[in-house]
Design an enzyme around this catalytic site. Sequence first.
Site, short mmCIF file in Angstrom:
data_model
loop_
_atom_site.label_atom_id
_atom_site.label_comp_id
_atom_site.label_asym_id
_atom_site.label_seq_id
_atom_site.Cartn_x
_atom_site.Cartn_y
_atom_site.Cartn_z
CG PHE A 262 -2.17 1.09 1.35
CD1 PHE A 262 -3.01 0.85 0.60
CD2 PHE A 262 -1.81 1.97 2.26
CE1 PHE A 262 -4.16 1.69 0.52
CE2 PHE A 262 -2.96 3.07 2.28
CZ PHE A 262 -4.06 3.02 1.53
CB THR B 84 0.94 4.37 4.19
OG1 THR B 84 0.39 3.37 4.41
CG2 THR B 84 0.37 5.76 3.67
CE LYS B 85 0.98 -1.53 5.42
NZ LYS B 85 -0.27 -0.95 5.09
CG ASN B 86 8.52 0.10 5.50
OD1 ASN B 86 7.94 1.10 5.78
ND2 ASN B 86 9.28 -0.79 6.16
#
Length: 385
Positions: A180, A182-184
């Site tokens: 997603f 906002t993930k890394n």
Amino acid sequence: MTSFLPYGRQSVTDDDVAAVVAALRSDWLTTGPEVAAFEADISAWAGGAGVATVSNGTAALHVAYAAAGVGPGDEVIVPPMTFVATASSAVALGARVVFADVTEETFTLDPAAVAEATTERTTVVAAVDYAGHPADYDALRTALDGSDALLLADAAHSIGATYRGRPVGSLADLTTFSFFPTKNLTTAEGGAVATTDPELLKRARRFRNIGLVREPDELRWPDEGGWHQEVHEFGLNYRLPDVLCALGRSQLRRLGDFLARRAELVARYDAALADLPGVLVPGRRQWAAPAWHLYPIRVLDGRRREIYERMRAAGIGVQVNYIPAHWHPAFADLGYRRGSCPVSEAFYAQQLSLPLYPGLRDADQDRVIDALAAALRGVSLRPAA
């Protein structure tokens, strides 16, 4: 007006755009070579585990549970301190979720709580690497001594993290990732399932592809013709297309840089907030190298909502991660009750995620720190014009 600072944000470069454009101009938009290449790239970060890419992180959980054979009558142990999908995707397969509490320091699944909750019906124990900090996988294995249950790592927050020097992806029987924004790293929407077990990998890849069987030696009617394919067990279309895999491959080349910048920002937060009255910084264990998807502070003295609202009014997009999964009405309607997991519930009452993403500048972070200090003093800061 000063810009609003979200708690998370993707980092997309010209190289990422070029990779997507190249995929769009290729002969394959889906089910093509970028899929296998992205899976191989993820495997290199996951200790050589086999990988099946899927359409999102929730799909990864659903696929992993299906590959593990989860079904009606089975029990799946889950910590409440997670996004609801860790639990709801098991319910979607007919399982009963058993919530087990988390540890005080890292708010990851408590091995002692797992040992107490495990029964002969336990099929999967799902640990969550909360905020990017790995759960204690060796202790969880010990807690499952004598059980046939599989251990699943919900590593939506922790790709690139290590546990006792071993990479996330190689620690559990099954591991799930989320990509997603906002993930890394991101593929816009996307996820993956990793496993070192060839049979589990085969089941995962089939389930994400509608259950289709094409291997000639496994077909029940192998002489129908070259077009022939069969469904032996039902699956769903959870494929991740080449276009998004191309974005993921480009992003993955910068994962090391992303993790390093997140670690720098965490160190700056730690130093700035260590002596700030009214908050506690996140804990960590010596044996972990977290990936730091979130920076979750604890706001003391019952002031979490006040501080949340003051920070938001100042243009700082703090967030709360997460509502305890068993508090959601869908679980409450099934008979789950508040008070059953006191550590998770006490943490939720204090938890606040501060902005953390690779593109966050030092000056932006200083603004977050100043706004937090002002909010704790009871001062309302408005975004500067």
